[in-house]
Motif scaffolding. Sequence first.
Motif, mmCIF file in Angstrom:
data_model
loop_
_atom_site.group_PDB
_atom_site.id
_atom_site.type_symbol
_atom_site.label_atom_id
_atom_site.label_comp_id
_atom_site.label_asym_id
_atom_site.label_seq_id
_atom_site.Cartn_x
_atom_site.Cartn_y
_atom_site.Cartn_z
ATOM 1 N N ASP A 363 0.814 -1.211 0.000
ATOM 2 C CA ASP A 363 0.000 0.000 0.000
ATOM 3 C C ASP A 363 0.849 1.263 0.000
ATOM 4 O O ASP A 363 0.496 2.264 -0.638
ATOM 5 C CB ASP A 363 -0.918 0.007 1.231
ATOM 6 N N VAL A 364 1.971 1.266 0.702
ATOM 7 C CA VAL A 364 2.761 2.488 0.897
ATOM 8 C C VAL A 364 3.913 2.590 -0.091
ATOM 9 O O VAL A 364 4.155 3.642 -0.687
ATOM 10 C CB VAL A 364 3.287 2.559 2.348
ATOM 11 N N LEU A 365 4.615 1.464 -0.309
ATOM 12 C CA LEU A 365 5.823 1.513 -1.126
ATOM 13 C C LEU A 365 5.600 1.015 -2.545
ATOM 14 O O LEU A 365 6.498 1.115 -3.383
ATOM 15 C CB LEU A 365 6.933 0.679 -0.462
ATOM 16 N N GLY A 366 4.435 0.435 -2.798
ATOM 17 C CA GLY A 366 4.125 -0.021 -4.150
ATOM 18 C C GLY A 366 4.733 -1.350 -4.510
ATOM 19 O O GLY A 366 4.671 -1.756 -5.677
ATOM 20 N N GLU A 367 5.320 -2.055 -3.553
ATOM 21 C CA GLU A 367 5.938 -3.355 -3.824
ATOM 22 C C GLU A 367 5.763 -4.237 -2.598
ATOM 23 O O GLU A 367 6.114 -3.846 -1.486
ATOM 24 C CB GLU A 367 7.431 -3.188 -4.147
ATOM 25 N N GLU A 368 5.239 -5.450 -2.805
ATOM 26 C CA GLU A 368 5.031 -6.364 -1.682
ATOM 27 C C GLU A 368 6.343 -7.029 -1.294
ATOM 28 O O GLU A 368 7.102 -7.478 -2.153
ATOM 29 C CB GLU A 368 4.010 -7.443 -2.059
#
Length: 504
Positions: A363-368
């Motif tokens: 959600d925040v960094l765009g990468e799981e």
Amino acid sequence: MHRLLGIDAGKSVVRAALIRTSYRRVFVEALGEAAVTDASSEAEAIRAAVGALRPDAAAIALSGERSFYRRLDLPAAAQKEVENVLGFELEATVPFEMEDAVFDYRLLRRPPATETLPIFAAVARADDVRERIAVVKEALGFEPERVALGAVALANLEAVMPELAAPPGPDPRGPIAILDLDYLTSEIVILSGGEPVYARTLSRGTAGLPGTAPALARELRQTLAAWRNLGGEPLAGVYLVGGGATAQGAEVFLSAQLGVTILPLPTPRLEGLTAEQAAALPRFAKALALALGLTPKTKGFNLRKGALEAERSYPFLREKIPILAGLGTVIALSFGFSIIAELRTLDAERELLLASLESASHDVLGEETRDPEKARELLEQGPGAADEDPLPRVDAFDVMVQLSKAVPKEITHDVVELDVNRGHATIQGVVPSVSDAQLIAEHMKEHRCFRDVKIARTSQFVEGKHKYVLELDLKCEDKKKKKTGAEPADSASAGAAEKPEGSR
């Protein structure tokens, strides 16, 4: 449950009582008796009286003939140091050194409005106590937990005979006496409210009766007179125990000689007591009292003190090694299960946290990611090149620094006002000529974060001075921004190459 053994080792007879305690209940398991004259030694008589019984703990008594009872009054201020002070007080009253002695004491009720501390104490030679310990160990293979003293141990009967604390009669609060009539000696203890307050050992018993009865009565009268001289109240009654308690005519004779009522021994609150044992209970009263003395609420003396208590430690531990080993194993297993349960809890918590990290990084960094180190790297790189840094990259201080660099040394320049607001800066200054203001504007364009630098207006200030207003926008473009079309690689350079409007 605890199986407790009391050993009443007299000169002629050894009596043993084994009880079992369980939450305010006392069960009688066995009573045993053996004559010393029929055995080769006292240890053999004890072994015969105990038989095959195996108790958890045992107690034996030291005869009152080999000890001293003392009533003392200490200053009330010495209450916190009674044990230290009492040793010096007792030393002056016994015919041996206190280094070779052991003692125990009980604090008595203090009369109202008194500044002294009444104490009932007992002292004996340490060697005599060791002899009692050794005879039990020789007979049974283990040491007694407690070495009581004389008839004082009979006070423990109050646990199963509450009437001893409040005797029947016109004065239930008066003191009572328990007289232990043995074959060669007799012992008496006086109880007040169930607490032992006075004791004495007599040199006569039932041997020689009825011819020795007057001498026995005389010694008993002297004992009661000594009690009264100490300020004791008249007795409310006397209970008879021991081998001579059932002697024919004893109650009538003693009542007439002493002027005191001889009371029947109360029915004890014991379970598992057979009719035969109940009939023999007066003879086994002291053995029963010694066994009750091993319970937490004991009222007698214990001469296993000081060095004698320390001597007990290692043999006692050796006897308890199997139990201690079992307890240690249980503790180790419990600790192991606790560790396993804690590890499982931590694993479940770690899995939950990693799932939360995976969701938050998406959600925040765009990468799981489930790797904390990878998440930290993404966080340090920032959320993305397209996002603007929320912190300003240039401020008013930077404007002042660049302005000081833009003004040539040969030009006299005065700053009238500097205003920086929401990415826009306005400078009002005074210079000798308008061309000087244009020169300063050109130099301000050299900063890569200054945009649209221009002279907004000029005016005559005073003779030989001109006032100018310089405006510019504060904006630093990110160098990581992708190139589009024929846009120069360094937008700051392109901005610096633009010609300002004010230079026309």
